[in-house]
Design an enzyme around this catalytic site. Structure first.
Site, mmCIF file in Angstrom:
data_model
loop_
_atom_site.group_PDB
_atom_site.id
_atom_site.type_symbol
_atom_site.label_atom_id
_atom_site.label_comp_id
_atom_site.label_asym_id
_atom_site.label_seq_id
_atom_site.Cartn_x
_atom_site.Cartn_y
_atom_site.Cartn_z
ATOM 1 N N HIS A 57 6.406 86.754 115.786
ATOM 2 C CA HIS A 57 5.171 86.399 115.002
ATOM 3 C C HIS A 57 4.678 85.013 115.428
ATOM 4 O O HIS A 57 4.471 84.172 114.493
ATOM 5 C CB HIS A 57 5.683 86.254 113.578
ATOM 6 C CG HIS A 57 5.667 87.727 112.936
ATOM 7 N ND1 HIS A 57 4.473 88.464 112.872
ATOM 8 C CD2 HIS A 57 6.643 88.458 112.428
ATOM 9 C CE1 HIS A 57 4.839 89.676 112.187
ATOM 10 N NE2 HIS A 57 5.986 89.825 112.123
ATOM 11 N N HIS A 116 2.498 95.173 113.928
ATOM 12 C CA HIS A 116 1.641 94.167 113.793
ATOM 13 C C HIS A 116 0.663 94.351 115.039
ATOM 14 O O HIS A 116 -0.257 93.379 115.310
ATOM 15 C CB HIS A 116 1.903 93.024 113.531
ATOM 16 C CG HIS A 116 2.234 92.477 112.204
ATOM 17 N ND1 HIS A 116 1.433 91.717 111.484
ATOM 18 C CD2 HIS A 116 3.212 92.755 111.295
ATOM 19 C CE1 HIS A 116 1.847 91.412 110.399
ATOM 20 N NE2 HIS A 116 2.980 92.093 110.186
ATOM 21 N N HIS A 165 11.031 99.471 116.551
ATOM 22 C CA HIS A 165 10.590 98.185 115.408
ATOM 23 C C HIS A 165 11.089 98.417 114.074
ATOM 24 O O HIS A 165 11.710 97.631 113.707
ATOM 25 C CB HIS A 165 9.116 97.995 115.627
ATOM 26 C CG HIS A 165 8.679 96.923 114.862
ATOM 27 N ND1 HIS A 165 9.039 95.788 115.178
ATOM 28 C CD2 HIS A 165 8.192 96.776 113.584
ATOM 29 C CE1 HIS A 165 8.387 95.024 114.172
ATOM 30 N NE2 HIS A 165 8.096 95.351 113.134
#
Length: 312
Positions: A57, A116, A165
């Site tokens: 992230h 994401h 994921h």
């Protein structure tokens, strides 16, 4: 490829100093990356030993710490499970560095897609805004989000450990079904491609239950063990969920969650980990705290905003 404008070693050296690449170079590396990724299958076969990395992230200095702890690429073979961008302060530098490393050492680093790596999500959770601030326009965001459509969605280590994921989908209970999904698209709101990026294990449930995240499912021990048995796998390694200790094992040690963003969002105070898988398929969780630069770095995002429930 014009090497006078595009030198991977130079790009990597620049990025390791947390300096962004020019927009024109981003176009070149994302175009080259798409050429490389289109030749990779939905489910990548990987040999041990390999170090598996969970969500990072945009926490760039913590990514540098991962390479210090786990070994530099190409000395160490890496598998990243997605969620390279959003929330952190340096999503641009993070995804740029990982892309350049993949191009430079394609057989030593594998990048999977996370939930994401999506146009819809990155417009809300930081990557789009960061690209606008750093480049003054959305072009770099467009280059990277187009590239995200090409990322593989799962990997198998030594025909024994399934890596993804998020997890499982009731629409794709065999790995053969995942191999034939059309991955070259924006992450849809539902269906198998969405599920494997969004779903979470839940020790308190059986079967599949719609997730409170708004996408994917919560899946229980029963369907997890059945998936492993039917696909002749020994274990699942996945990411996608914050773990205060950096990792968690569930379902009689048949499933592991690895989380690689320490002190998530500069406020969670959690540890992080990477998973080292050796030739015997033994898993060692190497834990670490936030890098000093991450703790002192000034935010470019408003981290005082409320985090959506699904995020924590």
């Amino acid at each position: 490829m014009n090497t006078s404008t595009f030198n991977l070693d130079h790009c990597i050296e620049k990025l390791q100093k947390c300096e962004i690449l020019p927009e024109s170079t981003i176009k070149e590396i994302t175009d080259k990356m798409k050429e490389l990724l289109i030749s990779e299958s939905n489910v990548q076969e990987i040999r041990s030993p390999v170090t598996v990395v969970g969500d990072v992230h945009g926490q760039f200095y913590d990514v540098l710490e991962i390479f210090k702890i786990g070994g530099q690429c190409p000395d160490t073979n890496y598998l990243f499970l997605g969620d390279y961008v959003d929330r952190g302060y340096h999503s641009v530098e993070t995804i740029s560095l990982l892309t350049c490393l993949k191009l430079r050492y394609p057989s030593r680093i594998t990048l999977l897609r996370g939930n994401h790596e999506s146009r819809q999500i990155t417009q809300v959770y930081g990557f789009y805004g960061e690209c606008m601030r750093k480049y003054g326009n959305p072009t770099v965001w467009k280059y990277f989000t187009e590239m995200f459509d090409y990322l593989s969605v799962a990997a198998i280590i030594d025909e024994a450990i399934y890596c993804v994921h998020g997890g499982l989908s009731p629409s794709a209970l065999s790995i053969d079904q995942i191999k034939v999904l059309d991955r070259f698209q924006e992450v849809p709101n539902e269906g198998a491609l969405s599920d494997i990026l969004w779903s979470d294990p839940d020790p308190d449930r059986e079967g599949f239950v719609e997730s409170q995240r708004g996408a994917g499912y919560s899946y229980g021990k029963d369907v997890t063990l059945r998936f492993l048995q039917n696909n002749k796998m020994q274990h699942i390694i996945r990411a996608h969920q914050l773990c205060m200790d950096g990792y968690q094992t569930l379902f009689d040690n048949k499933l592991s969650t690895v989380w690689s963003a320490p002190n998530y969002c500069n406020r969670c105070g959690n540890m992080a980990s990477i998973v080292e898988v050796n030739e015997k398929l033994e898993r060692y969780f190497n834990t670490y705290a936030a890098a000093p630069q991450s703790l002192s770095n000034k935010p470019t995002l408003d981290t005082n905003k409320e985090l959506p429930d699904y995020f924590l």
